[in-house]
Design a protein around this motif. Structure first.
Motif, mmCIF file in Angstrom:
data_model
loop_
_atom_site.group_PDB
_atom_site.id
_atom_site.type_symbol
_atom_site.label_atom_id
_atom_site.label_comp_id
_atom_site.label_asym_id
_atom_site.label_seq_id
_atom_site.Cartn_x
_atom_site.Cartn_y
_atom_site.Cartn_z
ATOM 1 N N ILE A 129 0.882 -1.168 0.000
ATOM 2 C CA ILE A 129 0.000 0.000 0.000
ATOM 3 C C ILE A 129 0.923 1.222 0.000
ATOM 4 O O ILE A 129 1.910 1.252 0.736
ATOM 5 C CB ILE A 129 -0.913 0.001 1.245
ATOM 6 N N ALA A 150 -1.205 4.313 8.258
ATOM 7 C CA ALA A 150 -0.268 3.356 7.653
ATOM 8 C C ALA A 150 -0.042 2.164 8.587
ATOM 9 O O ALA A 150 -0.054 1.006 8.144
ATOM 10 C CB ALA A 150 1.056 4.047 7.335
ATOM 11 N N VAL A 154 3.472 -1.137 4.190
ATOM 12 C CA VAL A 154 2.837 0.103 3.732
ATOM 13 C C VAL A 154 3.924 1.154 3.584
ATOM 14 O O VAL A 154 4.748 1.332 4.485
ATOM 15 C CB VAL A 154 1.765 0.590 4.728
#
Lengths: 354, 68, 248
Positions: free
Chosen positions: A137, A154, A165
């Motif tokens: 991500i 996050a 992330v």
């Protein structure tokens, strides 16, 4: 309401990580993100946390791998050449389904490149860092306040989906001072880390953190299961900001620092009678395709503005699928596009003043 | 009185145990193979076993249990 | 009659994948015996390497993490910094520890990282089929030194234990061998002392175990023990290289 304080982007990120429960930071000095490490070196001992300056980016990232496997919220930060070195561990972290947060304060490349701001690591962050089928991500804040919110999220996203992330900024954002509130916003409900290596205490079967699966069918099944999770993330976590899009005839799209400049350009363009709006991806992966699809039939052209030779523009083109022409304007090498340049590029597309 | 018991199916026929046995009573079982295709070892003169566990100490595969 | 020797509890009841006569199996058992005797299986967290012992995570009953090639000391550092009260160890071969992971190894020692490393030195890359290792001996024929390792062009073998003994952070470093019963027993004592060093919070401990690779040496398991004794021990002298454990 929390008190407003004036802080730098890099320091805001570090403090937000601590407020989010991160107590393990492993890093290596590299410009322009070293302030994160310096802040952590000062703060971590005060909150009972660990700051460790590793022998290399490679080691720092693998320490994060170890700490993440052991169940901790672990963080490392670096800048472009350092992220290339961390790519190995990121592949293992993804392959072991471990959560961690990694910060890339992007500088111009390739090679040593320069130390000025850039967005030329978009491909690396969203398409490929380490080897193998996997995703991270990727969050792209565009203000110091947003750095705080996205840092907190996050860690939650990492724990929720058990994957790395990345927070991607640039030197401009890292150095920028803005008044902010250290209010982390709404937090997510997270599962227990019953998979972590905490010692069996002779009470359970051993936990094994591993990415080696020798049987191709088993490995394929494991990767496919991970990609099902990615589909879920694409469906629920893609985020973008819309700015002046309601009546827009043209769309500028940009993220991070560049989006701030684009907003200034849009105000000026509207004074000239060109109705322009902005789509600012907040998640670079998953890419907020819906925000583009929504306007693909409504705008007559899209201009992607980046501090690169054109990387995100590929995803924009995929999102609108040839329904509308997608143009590109970029500066690279550490140069930041001026509003004038964006205005000129947009005017050319729109055919001059209206 | 002592004896050794071989878990024959785990044996890989490396015979390091034979070199370690001070009484040299461990021999290759010439009449059979295990499922892995190795000829395991056996002790025909168990009354000579000291129960010293030297064979088990050198065994890389935990084939041998020793009783004394 | 009482049972005087059996598989230690901390060793999983599985068939090890190693070639016949490979002494990895002996060292796996010794580590498990030490985990049993010190009663630390429940608080142990092991880190498996890349190399022949890549599947080590399946062989001990304690929690395990698999590391990238050479990175086990960094991964162990991350784990130990999260769980300073647990016992964290790595199990690594010579390619992993002394070649691709040299930096991680040396810096873990320099930091005095309170972890234990079991270092298997068999002077060859086993998993990939017998290439020259950083510890391959001068003249040793391998797949990538087909005319024998020539120090003029291929460099010299590294004596990691002596090198690491120079670091202030290293608390206990010993080199042992598993070529005979007496040395196997000594190896176990050293491994036990290394874990005890960590339990006492004294800092970095490492046991280098001279081990065999019959398959890639092209020898029978028994010939391999002789080769180890006659060739490796003279180049890699056994014994304690560093011991700070008695210091207050």
């Amino acid at each position: 309401m929390a008190e407003k304080v004036l802080v730098k982007g890099n320091e805001a990120l570090a403090e937000a990580a601590i407020l989010s429960g991160c107590r393990h930071y492993f890093g290596y000095p590299i410009t322009p993100q070293t302030e994160i490490a310096a802040y952590m070196a000062k703060r971590m001992p005060k909150v009972g946390g660990v700051f460790l300056q590793a022998e290399s980016e490679v080691a720092a990232a693998n320490m994060v791998f170890g700490a993440a496997g052991a169940g901790a919220r672990a963080l490392t930060s670096s800048s472009s050449p350092g992220i290339s070195l961390k790519a190995e561990a990121l592949s293992y972290i993804a392959g072991c389904d471990l959560p961690c947060v990694v910060v890339n304060i992007v500088r111009a490349g390739p090679g040593l490149g320069g130390i000025q701001p850039a967005q030329s690591d978009y491909y690396q962050a969203t398409k490929g860092h380490g080897h193998g089928d996997y995703q991270m991500i990727v969050l792209a804040p565009s203000s110091v306040q947003e750095i705080i919110h996205l840092t907190a999220d996050a860690f939650d996203l990492a724990d929720l989906y058990r994957m790395p992330v990345m927070i991607m900024g640039d030197g401009m954002l890292g150095q920028m001072m803005e008044p902010v509130e250290f209010d982390l916003g709404e937090r997510r409900k997270l599962p227990e880390k019953d998979w972590a290596t905490t010692g069996t205490d002779m009470k359970r079967k051993h936990n094994i953190i591993n990415s080696l699966i020798m049987n191709p069918d088993d490995l394929e099944a494991c990767v496919r299961a991970r990609y099902e999770r990615y589909e879920q993330i694409k469906a629920t976590e893609a985020r973008a900001e819309e700015y002046m899009m309601d009546d827009a005839e043209y769309m500028i799209t940009a993220y991070g620092t560049t989006a701030r400049i684009a907003k200034n350009a849009i105000v000026e363009l509207r004074k000239k009678g060109i109705k322009v709006g902005l789509i600012r991806p907040i998640t670079l992966w998953p890419f907020p395709e819906a925000a583009y699809k929504k306007y693909a039939d409504k705008v007559s052209a899209i201009l992607s503005v980046e501090m690169s030779m054109g990387q995100m523009v590929d995803d924009v083109r995929l999102a609108v699928n040839d329904k509308v022409p997608v143009h590109f304007y970029g500066r690279t090498g550490g140069n930041i596009p001026y509003p004038d340049e964006i205005i000129k590029a947009m005017e050319e597309i729109a055919g001059g003043d209206k | 009185m002592a004896k050794v018991v071989f878990n024959e199916e785990k044996c890989k026929g490396c015979y390091l145990c034979m070199t370690a046995c001070p009484k040299k009573i461990i021999v290759i079982a010439e009449d059979r193979m295990n499922a892995k295709g190795f000829r395991p070892v056996e002790v025909l003169e168990m009354d000579k076993c000291l129960g010293c566990a030297m064979c088990a100490t050198m065994c890389p595969d935990c084939v041998i249990e020793v009783f004394k | 009659m009482q049972q005087v020797f059996k598989k230690p509890n901390a060793l999983c009841d599985v068939n090890l994948h190693y070639c016949p006569g490979c002494t990895h199996g002996i060292v796996h058992r010794l580590v498990a015996e030490v985990l049993d005797e010190l009663g630390i299986e429940g608080k142990a967290i092991g880190v498996a390497p890349v190399g022949c012992s890549v599947f080590a995570y399946d062989y001990w009953e304690c929690d395990m993490q698999q590391a990238a090639h050479g990175r086990a000391p960094a991964v162990a550092t991350g784990i130990k910094r999260v769980h300073p009260d647990k016992v964290v160890f790595t199990y690594q071969g010579d390619g992993d520890l002394a070649s691709i992971g040299t930096a991680e190894t040396v810096h873990a020692a320099m930091r005095g990282e309170n972890i234990t490393i079991i270092f298997i030195n068999n002077a060859i890359y086993g998993m990939t089929g017998g290439q020259m290792a950083p510890t391959s001996l001068p003249g040793q024929v391998t797949q990538t030194s087909p005319y024998g390792r020539d120090p003029k062009t291929q460099g010299y073998p590294v004596r990691m234990s002596e090198m690491l003994a120079q670091t202030d952070g290293a608390a206990y470093i010993e080199r042992v061998a598993v070529d005979c019963v007496k040395n196997v027993n000594n190896a176990k004592k050293a491994i036990k002392k290394a874990f005890q060093t960590q339990l006492d919070g004294k800092g970095f401990s490492l046991v280098e175990v001279l081990s065999t690779c019959p398959t890639n040496w092209g020898k029978s398991p028994i010939e391999a023990l002789d080769w180890l004794r006659e060739n490796m021990i003279p180049y890699y002298p056994l014994g304690v290289k560093k011991d700070k454990t008695t210091e207050e």
